[in-house]
Design an enzyme around this catalytic site. Structure first.
Site, PDB file in Angstrom:
ATOM      1  N   THR A 100      -1.846   4.276  -7.807  1.00  0.00           N
ATOM      2  CA  THR A 100      -2.941   3.344  -8.068  1.00  0.00           C
ATOM      3  C   THR A 100      -4.213   3.937  -7.503  1.00  0.00           C
ATOM      4  O   THR A 100      -4.335   4.142  -6.288  1.00  0.00           O
ATOM      5  CB  THR A 100      -2.658   1.977  -7.420  1.00  0.00           C
ATOM      6  OG1 THR A 100      -1.425   1.458  -7.938  1.00  0.00           O
ATOM      7  CG2 THR A 100      -3.786   1.000  -7.719  1.00  0.00           C
ATOM      8  N   LYS A 176      -4.051  -1.105 -14.371  1.00  0.00           N
ATOM      9  CA  LYS A 176      -3.262  -1.220 -13.140  1.00  0.00           C
ATOM     10  C   LYS A 176      -4.018  -1.956 -12.049  1.00  0.00           C
ATOM     11  O   LYS A 176      -3.445  -2.770 -11.325  1.00  0.00           O
ATOM     12  CB  LYS A 176      -2.843   0.167 -12.643  1.00  0.00           C
ATOM     13  CG  LYS A 176      -2.068   0.136 -11.317  1.00  0.00           C
ATOM     14  CD  LYS A 176      -0.763  -0.639 -11.428  1.00  0.00           C
ATOM     15  CE  LYS A 176      -0.093  -0.878 -10.084  1.00  0.00           C
ATOM     16  NZ  LYS A 176       0.406   0.331  -9.445  1.00  0.00           N
ATOM     17  N   LYS A 244      -5.293  -1.138   0.561  1.00  0.00           N
ATOM     18  CA  LYS A 244      -5.831  -0.065  -0.289  1.00  0.00           C
ATOM     19  C   LYS A 244      -6.135  -0.562  -1.706  1.00  0.00           C
ATOM     20  O   LYS A 244      -7.242  -0.374  -2.221  1.00  0.00           O
ATOM     21  CB  LYS A 244      -4.839   1.095  -0.371  1.00  0.00           C
ATOM     22  CG  LYS A 244      -5.223   2.177  -1.390  1.00  0.00           C
ATOM     23  CD  LYS A 244      -4.169   3.258  -1.519  1.00  0.00           C
ATOM     24  CE  LYS A 244      -2.948   2.835  -2.309  1.00  0.00           C
ATOM     25  NZ  LYS A 244      -3.174   2.820  -3.784  1.00  0.00           N
TER      26      LYS A 244
END
Length: 300
Positions: A100, A176, A244
């Protein structure tokens, strides 16, 4: 037949490598934990001593590491250029990136690899460790047709769904991060709901049973609150993953001056859990930020 290699035998990567092997492919693997690669090879496959060896041996290299910086290391090494796999891959080989990342970074990576004569598929993944092990993950991909022509048998071996979202990198990563927006918000909301139930003295097993059969349910509530009931915070996906990932979501939105109030709140919740000492625990440990509740301890 094209040859395939995979770097990163973590919770997702190990299962993906197993799925490739189960489909009949000879799988070359590399992991910074040498013992992980050797354990995989004992069951069939090839453990590579370094990334250069992986790149030289394979027509398709799949990277399943934590973030963009680790992907850079897989490709280009941490120092000299030849430490990574990119300098050793044959012209026309394909690099499949499953992390990602910021979509703009993925776009730039495609250009860098094209300049080296390499093909690229932007291919972030979703589904968790169990689905990775059974070849049932979802892949959100984008890349040129020539790259798919080489990589498609391997993608299909690893995934139940391979979505082709465009001919240029970035489209897979865009989808995503929107998935991660929802996943992070749903986990945070599930934790908040369970925490309120505990605070009010509701039996947590009864609450879980009712919610998972009612309109308030979500896949994340059903999956992650089972971890809370079991008192098991073994990291299948850690708190810091959502620090994150939601950070990437917010960075992308900030560049477009687009407001994301729920994502911002969820990000702060994961940040609080991380700084409280739960960074490496399962992301369901975000429930531990709520005061005045006694969490289930599971079976002794």
């Amino acid at each position: 037949m094209s040859t395939v290699g995979l770097s990163g035998l973590g919770a997702m990567g190990a299962g993906m490598a197993q799925s490739l092997r189960r489909a009949g492919h000879t799988v070359h693997v590399f992991d910074v934990r040498r013992e992980a690669a050797e354990a995989f090879a004992k069951e069939g496959g090839v453990a590579c001593a370094n990334l250069a060896e992986l790149g030289a041996a394979c027509d398709v290299v799949i990277s399943v590491v934590g973030h963009a910086a680790q992907t850079e290391t897989v490709l280009f090494g941490s120092g000299a250029q030849d430490q990574g796999c990119a300098a050793h891959m044959k012209p026309g080989s394909v690099f499949v990136m499953c992390s990602t990342v910021d979509p703009n970074w993925s776009v730039a990576l495609e250009a860098r690899l094209q300049a080296m004569g390499l093909r690229y598929i932007d291919a972030p993944i979703s589904g968790g460790a169990a689905r990775a092990a059974s070849g049932q993950i979802t892949m959100m991909t984008a890349g040129q047709p020539e790259a798919y022509a080489m990589a498609e048998p391997f993608l299909n071996a690893m995934a139940a769904k391979v979505y082709r979202l465009g001919d240029q990198a970035g489209a897979g990563s865009q989808v995503k991060i929107i998935n991660q927006l929802l996943a992070g918000v749903h986990i945070a909301a599930a934790a908040e709901a369970m925490a309120l139930g505990l605070r009010e003295g509701v039996n947590p097993e009864a609450l879980y049973e009712v919610i998972t059969h009612s309109a308030g349910n979500s896949w994340m509530f059903e999956n992650r609150m089972a971890h809370v009931l079991a008192g098991d915070y073994t990291p299948l996906s850690a708190v810091d993953i959502f620090v994150k990932d939601l950070g990437i979501v917010l960075d992308v939105a900030r560049a477009s001056k687009f407001p994301l109030p729920l994502s911002s709140t969820a990000h702060q919740m994961f940040m609080q859990a991380s700084t409280a000492g739960f960074a490496k625990e399962d992301d369901s440990a975000v429930i531990k930020i709520f005061p005045g509740i006694e969490l289930p301890k599971g079976q002794a």
